[in-house]
Write an enzyme that holds these catalytic residues in place. Sequence first.
Site, PDB file in Angstrom:
ATOM      1  N   ASP A  44       0.827  -1.095  -0.029  1.00  0.00           N
ATOM      2  CA  ASP A  44       0.064  -0.127   0.048  1.00  0.00           C
ATOM      3  C   ASP A  44       0.940   1.279  -0.018  1.00  0.00           C
ATOM      4  O   ASP A  44       0.511   2.235   0.674  1.00  0.00           O
ATOM      5  CB  ASP A  44      -0.916  -0.136   1.151  1.00  0.00           C
ATOM      6  CG  ASP A  44      -2.017   0.947   1.164  1.00  0.00           C
ATOM      7  OD1 ASP A  44      -2.331   1.510   0.099  1.00  0.00           O
ATOM      8  OD2 ASP A  44      -2.579   1.556   2.236  1.00  0.00           O
ATOM      9  N   ASP A  46       2.378   2.465   7.690  1.00  0.00           N
ATOM     10  CA  ASP A  46       1.014   1.749   7.367  1.00  0.00           C
ATOM     11  C   ASP A  46       1.424   0.463   6.792  1.00  0.00           C
ATOM     12  O   ASP A  46       1.161   0.358   5.715  1.00  0.00           O
ATOM     13  CB  ASP A  46       0.255   2.536   6.537  1.00  0.00           C
ATOM     14  CG  ASP A  46      -1.123   2.162   6.676  1.00  0.00           C
ATOM     15  OD1 ASP A  46      -1.413   1.270   7.214  1.00  0.00           O
ATOM     16  OD2 ASP A  46      -1.889   2.987   6.015  1.00  0.00           O
TER      17      ASP A  46
HETATM   18  P1  ATP Z   1      -5.251   5.571   7.108  1.00  0.00           P
HETATM   19  O1  ATP Z   1      -6.673   4.719   6.783  1.00  0.00           O
HETATM   20  O2  ATP Z   1      -5.884   6.970   7.696  1.00  0.00           O
HETATM   21  O3  ATP Z   1      -4.185   5.470   6.206  1.00  0.00           O
HETATM   22  P2  ATP Z   1      -4.516   3.732   8.926  1.00  0.00           P
HETATM   23  O4  ATP Z   1      -5.358   2.584   9.522  1.00  0.00           O
HETATM   24  O5  ATP Z   1      -3.872   3.053   7.532  1.00  0.00           O
HETATM   25  O6  ATP Z   1      -5.117   4.874   8.470  1.00  0.00           O
HETATM   26  P3  ATP Z   1      -1.731   4.582   9.444  1.00  0.00           P
HETATM   27  O7  ATP Z   1      -1.764   5.133   8.031  1.00  0.00           O
HETATM   28  O8  ATP Z   1      -0.699   3.548   9.908  1.00  0.00           O
HETATM   29  O9  ATP Z   1      -3.103   4.066   9.501  1.00  0.00           O
HETATM   30  O10 ATP Z   1      -1.852   5.867  10.178  1.00  0.00           O
HETATM   31  C1  ATP Z   1      -2.641   6.867  10.103  1.00  0.00           C
HETATM   32  C2  ATP Z   1      -2.012   8.267  10.277  1.00  0.00           C
HETATM   33  O11 ATP Z   1      -1.463   8.350  11.434  1.00  0.00           O
HETATM   34  C3  ATP Z   1      -0.729   8.369   9.313  1.00  0.00           C
HETATM   35  O12 ATP Z   1      -1.458   9.048   7.829  1.00  0.00           O
HETATM   36  C4  ATP Z   1      -0.073   9.506   9.916  1.00  0.00           C
HETATM   37  O13 ATP Z   1      -0.642  10.915   9.780  1.00  0.00           O
HETATM   38  C5  ATP Z   1      -0.398   9.053  11.371  1.00  0.00           C
HETATM   39  N1  ATP Z   1       0.921   8.389  11.956  1.00  0.00           N
HETATM   40  C6  ATP Z   1       1.060   6.868  11.743  1.00  0.00           C
HETATM   41  N2  ATP Z   1       2.116   6.560  11.962  1.00  0.00           N
HETATM   42  C7  ATP Z   1       2.870   7.503  12.842  1.00  0.00           C
HETATM   43  C8  ATP Z   1       3.975   7.786  13.528  1.00  0.00           C
HETATM   44  N3  ATP Z   1       4.726   6.826  13.751  1.00  0.00           N
HETATM   45  N4  ATP Z   1       4.327   9.140  13.925  1.00  0.00           N
HETATM   46  C9  ATP Z   1       3.441   9.915  13.823  1.00  0.00           C
HETATM   47  N5  ATP Z   1       2.427  10.126  12.969  1.00  0.00           N
HETATM   48  C10 ATP Z   1       2.003   8.548  12.578  1.00  0.00           C
HETATM   49 MN    MN Z   2      -2.354   5.114   5.972  1.00  0.00          MN
END
Ligand code: ATP
Ligand code: MN
Length: 264
Positions: free
Chosen positions: A194, A211
Amino acid sequence: MEDSEIDSFFRVRDKEPRIVDKDLFETVEEVFDKATVQAILKLMRRGVLRSLKGVVSAGKESRVYWGKGPGGRDLAVKIYLTSSAEFRKGMMKYIIGDHRFDKSVPKSTRKLVILWAKKEFNNFTEFYKAGVSVPEPICQYENVLVMEFVGENGVRAPLLREADLTLEEYTAIFRGLVEDVRKAYLRAGLIHGDLSEYNVMVWNGRHYIIDVSQAVPVTHPNAAELLLRDLRNITSFFEGVGVSVPPLSKVLHYVTGEVSELEY
Ligand code: ATP
Ligand code: MN
């Protein structure tokens, strides 16, 4: 002690003036069930987590919080929501065919979500060990994953999509990402699955891939398709911001190790 803490938490939610652990609960909203609250408390008792602060991101399937760890270290705490039934369908195609996780797929949604969190933690760990630029994974317990916080004072770094960089910076990040995809493939044997400008953060001139729950081994039946999609996403984003990008087939041969150099 545990149960009364949790009960008090729910009383706080009912607006009774019983604050248990203000630092922890002032930011934990109604989205969490008792088991999740218990998992967070467990991490606090273990000393992994000191406090949970503001929400960084509230998605359909997970929430990411800014937290504090030992020594006041900033942490990102990703909590998967266990109530999302939709989730199941989406997860299955990345679990089935992943030899690490498809031996006994749990029936209950909660257990499946915990497996998903475990899968993300394992992927982070494998990427990290392979030298791929990801936030440092710290621990996973049930549906809670703790990692390095990318950003400062609770303010997350911009996503690649949101960052405003110079052509030189974009070029450097593009090349860094190609190297990361190659390391992931050749050293960790994994494909992100992804990868795009929405799952890369940029902080202090450095990129961080995030992610990674859906990442699958190179042996997965859809591996080739996923790798190609990842590369297509990345090359077209960087092309769009003016980076001169080699043809997709050359990038593909480079990241899979068929050739040992990529000409830019
Ligand atoms: P989405 O569907 O919004 O992509 P997701 O469930 O796929 O959510 P992630 O992409 O892992 O989850 O995280 C969502 C958001 O949280 C990211 O887009 C980022 O803004 C923030 N985030 C994730 N990991 C971190 C991190 N290690 N430090 C700071 N912010 C983070
Ligand atoms: Mn994401």
